[in-house]
Write an enzyme that holds these catalytic residues in place. Structure first.
Site, PDB file in Angstrom:
ATOM      1  N   SER A  40     -26.010  -1.046  28.058  1.00  0.00           N
ATOM      2  CA  SER A  40     -25.835   0.139  28.904  1.00  0.00           C
ATOM      3  C   SER A  40     -26.872   1.222  28.622  1.00  0.00           C
ATOM      4  CB  SER A  40     -24.435   0.716  28.704  1.00  0.00           C
ATOM      5  OG  SER A  40     -24.219   1.006  27.337  1.00  0.00           O
ATOM      6  N   ASP A 321     -21.625  11.009  27.563  1.00  0.00           N
ATOM      7  CA  ASP A 321     -20.217  10.623  27.440  1.00  0.00           C
ATOM      8  C   ASP A 321     -19.951  10.297  25.978  1.00  0.00           C
ATOM      9  OD1 ASP A 321     -21.297   8.124  27.017  1.00  0.00           O
ATOM     10  OD2 ASP A 321     -20.638   7.265  28.928  1.00  0.00           O
ATOM     11  N   HIS A 324     -23.100   7.507  25.226  1.00  0.00           N
ATOM     12  CA  HIS A 324     -24.465   7.467  25.753  1.00  0.00           C
ATOM     13  C   HIS A 324     -25.177   8.808  25.696  1.00  0.00           C
ATOM     14  CE1 HIS A 324     -22.194   4.152  27.715  1.00  0.00           C
ATOM     15  NE2 HIS A 324     -23.247   3.492  27.283  1.00  0.00           N
TER      16      HIS A 324
END
Ligand code: NAG
Ligand code: NAG
Length: 357
Positions: A40, A321, A324
């Protein structure tokens, strides 16, 4: 206060380096093509159509990205996007899921949220494209390129000139080893054994990448997962700034990873592999970064709550978040991996050097 100061210092450094980078980036890209593997931290939309909870194709993700919501797990550009810009690419490298024949000539982004070195990592969240599957997708890309270029010698030479970025391994901890209720690994392996196992598998995968023609490969070490807000919320810190035992585990992995990068350079004299040290990059003073709260409101899973309003000072936040980094933090990472500020940042080469080899 110390944190703000540190971020501010990184900013000044970043602004300084940006001048050099802007100077370099004129005309043609430094290399003809750029391929991205990972999770991600680099995913640019490959998970959007997968059956998984690990998706970021909703607000407030992408709020500062030129094209808005794309599936990137941050407010703006990822480290991979920024490095692409530094290399002189004028378009973002397309995600494998949607890349057209015309687009694959400059490269493909295979990154997939929740994916790991190990096949099972992230499986409790749903589907994901593990590193092995990303490599299989790369085989498909090479066949497509060969057809398009209709000259095998040309395609082979072409693939050798590209930059390859690999940023994976965080989910083998976050969504595997650190979740003993969902995965057996922590009951089977010690921290040291697990790191050795992961790095051995990664070694084979990087060799396969070499066998598929890669000669300029930037391998990112793991960031300090123990400082991620979601891990701090889950495990507590015992009065320390971060979850120390997690950072210790990551450190063992990173040291072993650096040594296999050296080994690959020794085994393949025509292959140029380099290790990017996120610990060095994220802590300019050489100490631990002080963790900061995430910019968006996060749910139990550490992801932004859909449609929530993120913080206003995104440019001063480190985490978007629970896991990340913000575009600001990504910019510091990309800038220092492109042009190292300390010899520890990238070894043996920073990415600008790798591109010129
Ligand atoms: C194929 O590509 C190679 C390397 O670029 C070149 O030397 C050769 O002339 C090309 N062959 C044909 C038939 O175009
Ligand atoms: C990364 O950088 C940190 C800080 O400079 C250093 O302590 C650590 O040994 C480096 N890690 C590796 C694997 O080189």
């Amino acid at each position: 206060m110390a944190r703000e100061l540190r971020i501010f210092c990184s900013f000044l450094i970043f602004v300084g380096v940006m001048h050099i980078v802007t100077f370099v980036v004129t005309g043609e890209p430094q290399v003809p093509c750029y391929f991205i593997f990972g999770d991600s931290l680099v995913d640019s939309g490959n998970n959007n159509k997968l059956a998984t909870a690990a998706k970021a194709n909703y607000r407030p993700y992408g709020i500062d990205f030129p094209q808005g919501i794309t599936g990137r797990f941050t407010n703006g550009r990822t480290v991979a996007d920024l490095i692409g810009e530094f290399l002189g690419f004028t378009e973002f490298i397309p995600p494998y899921a949607t890349a057209t024949d015309n687009e694959i000539r400059t490269g493909v982004n295979y990154g997939s949220g929740s994916a790991g070195i190990r096949e099972e990592s992230g499986s409790h969240l749903g589907d994901r494209i593990s590193l092995d599957r990303q490599l299989n997708n790369h085989v498909t890309t090479i066949s497509r390129l060969s057809l398009l270029q209709s000259n095998k010698t040309f395609t082979n030479e072409y693939l050798k000139k590209c930059i390859y970025l690999s940023n994976i391994g965080s989910n083998d901890y976050i969504n595997n080893y650190l979740m003993p209720n969902n995965y057996p690994t922590r009951n089977i392996y010690t921290v040291d054994e697990y790191a050795a196992l992961l790095v051995e598998q990664y070694f084979q995968q990087l060799k396969m990448l070499y066998d598929l023609g890669a000669r300029k490969v930037a391998v990112f070490g793991l960031g300090q997962i123990g400082c991620a807000p979601a891990e701090i919320a889950r495990f507590g810190t015992n009065g320390k700034p971060c979850v120390e035992w997690i950072n210790d585990a990551v450190k063992i992995f990173n040291e072993k990873l650096k040594s296999i990068v050296n080994e690959l350079n020794n085994d393949y004299p025509d292959g140029k592999f380099t290790f990017i040290n996120l610990t060095s990059i994220s802590a300019p003073q050489g100490d631990l970064p002080i963790p900061s709260p995430p910019c968006c409101r996060v749910g139990e899973d550490g992801q932004c709550v859909p449609n929530s309003t993120p913080c206003l000072l995104r440019a001063l936040s480190v985490f978007y978040d629970g896991f990340h980094p913000t575009e600001t933090a990504n910019t510091v990472i990309a800038t220092r991996s492109y042009i190292a500020l300390s010899p520890m940042d990238a070894s043996p080469y920073d990415i600008s050097h790798l591109a010129r080899l």
